[in-house]
Motif scaffolding. Structure first.
Motif, mmCIF file in Angstrom:
data_model
loop_
_atom_site.group_PDB
_atom_site.id
_atom_site.type_symbol
_atom_site.label_atom_id
_atom_site.label_comp_id
_atom_site.label_asym_id
_atom_site.label_seq_id
_atom_site.Cartn_x
_atom_site.Cartn_y
_atom_site.Cartn_z
ATOM 1 N N ALA A 33 0.840 -1.200 0.000
ATOM 2 C CA ALA A 33 0.000 0.000 0.000
ATOM 3 C C ALA A 33 0.871 1.244 0.000
ATOM 4 O O ALA A 33 1.897 1.292 0.686
ATOM 5 N N ILE A 34 0.460 2.259 -0.764
ATOM 6 C CA ILE A 34 1.229 3.504 -0.801
ATOM 7 C C ILE A 34 0.323 4.683 -0.458
ATOM 8 O O ILE A 34 -0.869 4.688 -0.747
ATOM 9 N N HIS A 35 0.921 5.661 0.186
ATOM 10 C CA HIS A 35 0.227 6.868 0.653
ATOM 11 C C HIS A 35 -0.216 7.715 -0.536
ATOM 12 O O HIS A 35 0.362 7.630 -1.634
ATOM 13 N N ASP A 36 -1.216 8.582 -0.305
ATOM 14 C CA ASP A 36 -1.718 9.380 -1.436
ATOM 15 C C ASP A 36 -0.776 10.498 -1.846
ATOM 16 O O ASP A 36 -0.995 11.158 -2.861
ATOM 17 N N ASP A 37 0.293 10.725 -1.098
ATOM 18 C CA ASP A 37 1.339 11.649 -1.545
ATOM 19 C C ASP A 37 2.523 10.900 -2.146
ATOM 20 O O ASP A 37 3.643 11.409 -2.194
ATOM 21 N N CYS A 38 2.264 9.670 -2.583
ATOM 22 C CA CYS A 38 3.251 8.864 -3.311
ATOM 23 C C CYS A 38 2.686 8.496 -4.678
ATOM 24 O O CYS A 38 1.469 8.420 -4.877
ATOM 25 N N PHE A 39 3.602 8.256 -5.597
ATOM 26 C CA PHE A 39 3.240 7.714 -6.903
ATOM 27 C C PHE A 39 3.972 6.403 -7.121
ATOM 28 O O PHE A 39 5.144 6.275 -6.757
ATOM 29 N N ALA A 40 3.273 5.442 -7.717
ATOM 30 C CA ALA A 40 3.931 4.221 -8.174
ATOM 31 C C ALA A 40 4.170 4.362 -9.667
ATOM 32 O O ALA A 40 3.250 4.690 -10.430
#
Length: 411
Positions: free
Chosen positions: A305-312
């Motif tokens: 899971a990644i935070h909404d201030d991250c991009f994959a």
């Protein structure tokens, strides 16, 4: 037999007395004078100590990076000279001996020796024993909004009181050992810094491809960007869904990782967005321009899971190759043109998509990764090379110090 052992056998063969911290010291919480009252901070002369002072100038201090005026002092009372400030929240366990009248910020609790014990306790000895107290503090914290020391136990923490002659002999030994350790560590730090610059030079040179005719492409041409979804630190649990917060990317991770330092509640899984193995996870915000755009390659076996201030960034390149390129001077120079410079610095997926990246063959990517992995391990891995030597010196010093500060308690 050492001189200290001989003194113990002579002066206190049956052990030493211990007293609680609250018996020995007057304690007071630090504070920050009003920052809206500019007169408090204009041409002040009273030292006001923060964690930055310890980081910058060491642990025995007579001046601070910031000063306040007399009118900023609550009740007109300063913390006395030769008091110890101990961080009891945030940077828990960090401490310093302050040799002048002063103030400190709210992270610190001040320990001022009560006058009736001035003939029983040397404050330099107390300063060294606060390394033991600091370890106790780190093991006894409460976590409501943020970590802080359990203060009732803190006040009951017990200090040994060997005869002053023994205290001063221990101080003499630890002063000499501290100076020697600092000199050795400074030499190692200088060597490590030289290695880091060497590594940076060769990384930038390898990834510039100035002597090769390869394709350069906008990132949108070689992959896609996916934004994470929001979670907060209140959602963190010991064992749950592995997650990566944007702040962890520039504080906890290097080039790549196979596991996370954080987890969120399992019942949140349906509301989260996940990066896949091989994705590059990019911090989209930061306090500084340098922090924005830091990235880590996710090499775990499962999604994360990644935070909404991250991009994959999902792509077909070697993930470690892409992560290394994100560290280069050239990439940061191009990225910095797109950073929105508000109070919090930001990069959008649209801006990231415009950035260019080299696209050599997969064989060439693997060759470069193998070279840079060796450099990275030598410079950054705590178990390899100079960082391990620095860590070993610190462990050796801490072990020797703790041995000197261990006493049998008198019946």
């Amino acid at each position: 037999m050492s001189r200290i052992d001989a003194l113990i056998n002579e002066l206190c063969p049956e052990g030493v007395a211990f007293l609680e911290l609250q018996e020995l010291f007057d304690t007071k919480n630090g504070y920050t004078p009003s920052t809206t009252n500019k007169s408090y901070w204009a041409a002040g002369t009273i030292p006001w100590f923060r964690m930055e002072d310890i980081r910058e100038n060491g642990r025995i201090l007579d001046e601070s990076l910031q000063q306040v005026t007399e009118e900023a002092v609550k009740g007109g009372k300063l913390f006395p000279a030769n008091a110890i400030i101990m961080a009891t929240s945030a940077t828990i366990g960090e401490h310093a001996l302050i040799t002048v009248p002063h103030l400190s910020n709210q992270r610190f609790t001040s320990l001022a020796l009560k006058p009736e014990f001035s003939s029983l306790l040397d404050m330099k000895f107390a300063f060294y024993y606060c390394f033991v107290l600091g370890e106790w503090c780190r093991n006894n914290t409460t976590t409501s909004n943020f970590a802080s020391v359990e203060m009732s136990g803190f006040k009951r923490f017990r200090f040994p009181l060997p005869p002053l002659e023994i205290q001063r002999e221990i101080v003499k030994v630890l002063d000499a050992f501290t100076e020697l350790e600092a000199e050795l560590e400074a030499e190692l730090e200088a060597e490590l810094e030289a290695r880091r610059w060497q590594y940076k030079y060769y990384r930038d040179a390898l990834l510039a491809f100035s002597d090769q005719d390869i394709r350069w492409a906008a990132m949108a041409e070689v992959g896609e960007f996916f934004r994470g979804r929001r979670f907060t630190k209140a959602d963190y649990v010991e064992d749950g869904v592995p997650c990566i917060h944007y702040g962890d990317i520039y504080t906890q991770y290097g080039t790549a990782t196979e596991k996370t330092v954080s987890h969120v509640r399992a019942d949140m899984a349906s509301s989260l967005r996940f990066a896949q193995p091989g994705d590059l996870i990019i911090a989209g915000v930061g306090e500084t321009v340098e922090d924005v755009g830091k990235a880590v390659a996710w090499l775990g076996r499962d999604e994360v899971a990644i935070h909404d201030d991250c991009f994959a960034f999902r792509h077909s390149l070697n993930p470690r190759f892409v992560s290394y390129y994100f560290q280069t001077t050239a990439f940061h120079a191009e990225k910095n043109k797109f950073v929105a410079r508000a109070k919090v610095k930001r990069l959008s997926s649209e801006s990231l998509a415009k950035l260019t990246i080299p696209v050599p063959s997969l064989e060439e990517q693997a060759r470069i990764v193998a070279i840079l992995d060796k450099f990275d391990a030598l410079v950054n891995d705590i178990s390899v090379g100079l960082p391990a030597e620095i860590a070993a010196r610190r462990r050796q010093y801490a072990y020797y110090r703790d041995r000197l500060l261990t006493f049998k308690e008198a019946a």
